[in-house]
Scaffold this motif. Structure first.
Motif, PDB file in Angstrom:
ATOM      1  N   UNK A 190      33.234  16.381  62.359  1.00  0.00           N
ATOM      2  CA  UNK A 190      32.240  16.601  61.093  1.00  0.00           C
ATOM      3  C   UNK A 190      31.109  18.559  61.987  1.00  0.00           C
ATOM      4  N   UNK A 191      31.968  19.248  63.224  1.00  0.00           N
ATOM      5  CA  UNK A 191      31.313  19.945  64.148  1.00  0.00           C
ATOM      6  C   UNK A 191      32.161  20.803  62.468  1.00  0.00           C
ATOM      7  N   UNK A 192      31.530  22.273  62.510  1.00  0.00           N
ATOM      8  CA  UNK A 192      32.161  23.568  61.666  1.00  0.00           C
ATOM      9  C   UNK A 192      32.493  25.076  62.489  1.00  0.00           C
ATOM     10  N   UNK A 193      33.007  25.288  61.785  1.00  0.00           N
ATOM     11  CA  UNK A 193      33.315  26.234  61.744  1.00  0.00           C
ATOM     12  C   UNK A 193      33.966  27.585  60.946  1.00  0.00           C
ATOM     13  N   UNK A 194      32.962  28.254  60.433  1.00  0.00           N
ATOM     14  CA  UNK A 194      32.581  29.278  58.549  1.00  0.00           C
ATOM     15  C   UNK A 194      32.568  30.762  58.854  1.00  0.00           C
ATOM     16  N   UNK A 195      33.605  31.230  58.266  1.00  0.00           N
ATOM     17  CA  UNK A 195      33.116  32.428  58.339  1.00  0.00           C
ATOM     18  C   UNK A 195      33.227  32.743  57.026  1.00  0.00           C
ATOM     19  N   UNK A 196      31.954  33.952  56.783  1.00  0.00           N
ATOM     20  CA  UNK A 196      31.707  34.284  55.247  1.00  0.00           C
ATOM     21  C   UNK A 196      31.190  35.999  55.777  1.00  0.00           C
ATOM     22  N   UNK A 197      32.439  36.151  55.773  1.00  0.00           N
ATOM     23  CA  UNK A 197      32.242  38.068  56.155  1.00  0.00           C
ATOM     24  C   UNK A 197      32.615  39.449  55.445  1.00  0.00           C
ATOM     25  N   UNK A 198      31.636  40.300  55.632  1.00  0.00           N
ATOM     26  CA  UNK A 198      31.778  41.748  55.290  1.00  0.00           C
ATOM     27  C   UNK A 198      32.002  42.620  56.088  1.00  0.00           C
ATOM     28  N   UNK A 199      32.775  43.557  55.981  1.00  0.00           N
ATOM     29  CA  UNK A 199      32.752  44.180  57.015  1.00  0.00           C
ATOM     30  C   UNK A 199      32.485  45.894  55.790  1.00  0.00           C
ATOM     31  N   UNK A 200      33.521  47.504  56.084  1.00  0.00           N
ATOM     32  CA  UNK A 200      33.475  48.593  55.740  1.00  0.00           C
ATOM     33  C   UNK A 200      32.392  49.985  55.605  1.00  0.00           C
ATOM     34  N   UNK A 201      32.676  50.863  55.546  1.00  0.00           N
ATOM     35  CA  UNK A 201      31.706  51.669  55.427  1.00  0.00           C
ATOM     36  C   UNK A 201      31.044  51.613  53.906  1.00  0.00           C
ATOM     37  N   UNK A 202      32.286  50.796  52.047  1.00  0.00           N
ATOM     38  CA  UNK A 202      31.361  50.612  51.960  1.00  0.00           C
ATOM     39  C   UNK A 202      29.985  49.870  51.901  1.00  0.00           C
ATOM     40  N   UNK A 203      30.349  49.007  52.430  1.00  0.00           N
ATOM     41  CA  UNK A 203      29.008  48.148  52.915  1.00  0.00           C
ATOM     42  C   UNK A 203      28.108  48.972  53.053  1.00  0.00           C
ATOM     43  N   UNK A 204      28.712  49.644  54.319  1.00  0.00           N
ATOM     44  CA  UNK A 204      27.231  50.671  55.073  1.00  0.00           C
ATOM     45  C   UNK A 204      26.965  51.769  54.343  1.00  0.00           C
ATOM     46  N   UNK A 205      26.889  52.334  52.691  1.00  0.00           N
ATOM     47  CA  UNK A 205      26.964  53.243  52.816  1.00  0.00           C
ATOM     48  C   UNK A 205      25.807  52.037  51.811  1.00  0.00           C
ATOM     49  N   UNK A 206      26.699  51.115  51.364  1.00  0.00           N
ATOM     50  CA  UNK A 206      25.895  50.250  49.599  1.00  0.00           C
ATOM     51  C   UNK A 206      23.986  49.903  50.528  1.00  0.00           C
ATOM     52  N   UNK A 207      24.024  49.763  51.606  1.00  0.00           N
ATOM     53  CA  UNK A 207      23.435  49.173  52.757  1.00  0.00           C
ATOM     54  C   UNK A 207      21.884  50.559  52.714  1.00  0.00           C
ATOM     55  N   UNK A 208      22.819  50.246  53.165  1.00  0.00           N
ATOM     56  CA  UNK A 208      21.208  52.116  53.995  1.00  0.00           C
ATOM     57  C   UNK A 208      21.385  53.358  52.141  1.00  0.00           C
ATOM     58  N   UNK A 209      22.031  53.519  50.858  1.00  0.00           N
ATOM     59  CA  UNK A 209      21.431  53.585  49.603  1.00  0.00           C
ATOM     60  C   UNK A 209      19.751  52.750  49.554  1.00  0.00           C
ATOM     61  N   UNK A 210      20.526  51.669  49.813  1.00  0.00           N
ATOM     62  CA  UNK A 210      19.229  50.653  49.246  1.00  0.00           C
ATOM     63  C   UNK A 210      18.380  50.457  50.416  1.00  0.00           C
TER      64      UNK A 210
END
Length: 247
Positions: A123-143
């Motif tokens: 029951x050991x787990x490895x989960x990836x749920x990740x997002x990258x990209x300039x669009x994400x950075x732009x949205x984060x900075x605008x928020x």
């Protein structure tokens, strides 16, 4: 390229610090319900667990981690933008008026999403749920720089509408209005498109306005969140000024 709606809950750290684990879970269940309600556009289906949001027709993607909620499209078509704005309008309104204040931004930009889920026999787990990209950075900075509860439509979306020869005034007025956005270090010099705080196109009468004012004030203080700091009081005052614009 994708169309992206990025939202952060206001006062989330204070909420976690000032509530026990059981209370946190109850609130998170409410927030998950709000996300599902927005994605389903209010449609329900009956299951053996009762009525739940019907997500079967949604063409958007969504991920939630900690205090951040992101909706994004699979393409940059006008149909995708229409659905993203419809869902974002519902989510923005539900959260600010009823559950947990948010601020956000809607942008067009590059993103990449990675997902992987593995569980072994122990029951050991490895989960990836990740997002990258300039669009994400732009949205984060605008928020991040906004100083209220509200959501701005970035200029990248406006330029996209112009590139496909769509009348931005006619199209965006279904979901948004022009307003001078309050930022942490200044107020916007020109009106920007921002999501409406009400889903109707008309003005609020006195009763509706007063009810919504009370709801927003309550949401800023709910779950033991503190509002005695100048930072929080400014965000609340700026949000109330925006609400006034619907009278």
């Amino acid at each position: 390229m994708a169309l992206l709606a990025y939202f952060d809950y206001l006062g989330f750290t204070d909420f976690i610090a000032r509530n026990d684990a059981e209370s946190q879970q109850r609130v998170m269940d409410t927030l998950f319900r709000d996300i599902e309600s927005a994605l389903s556009k209010g449609k329900l289906k009956e299951t053996n667990r009762g009525y739940v949001a019907d997500l079967s027709e949604s063409k958007l993607n969504c991920v939630n981690f900690s205090d951040t909620v992101i909706f994004w499209s699979n393409d940059q078509s006008l149909e995708a933008l229409t659905e993203l704005l419809d869902v974002s309008l519902r989510f923005n309104w539900i959260c600010i008026d009823f559950s947990f204040p948010i601020k956000g931004a809607i942008v067009l930009g590059e993103i990449s999403y990675y997902r992987h889920d593995y569980e072994n026999k122990f029951r050991g787990t490895y989960r990836v749920n990740s997002m990258i990209g300039k669009g994400l950075v732009s949205a984060y900075e605008k928020t991040k720089i906004q100083n209220w509860a509200g959501t701005v439509i970035d200029d990248s979306v406006i330029q996209y509408l112009r590139s496909i020869e769509t009348d931005e005034e006619v199209f965006l007025s279904q979901f948004a209005k022009k307003y001078k956005v309050p930022y942490h270090d200044h107020n916007s010099q020109e009106d920007e498109w921002v999501l409406k705080l009400v889903t109707s196109s008309g003005k609020l009468n006195d009763e509706a306005y007063n009810n919504m004012k009370k709801n927003i004030e309550k949401n800023f203080t709910s779950y033991n969140k503190r509002t005695d700091s100048e930072i929080v009081q400014t965000k609340l005052a700026n949000t109330m000024r925006f609400l006034e614009s619907f009278r």
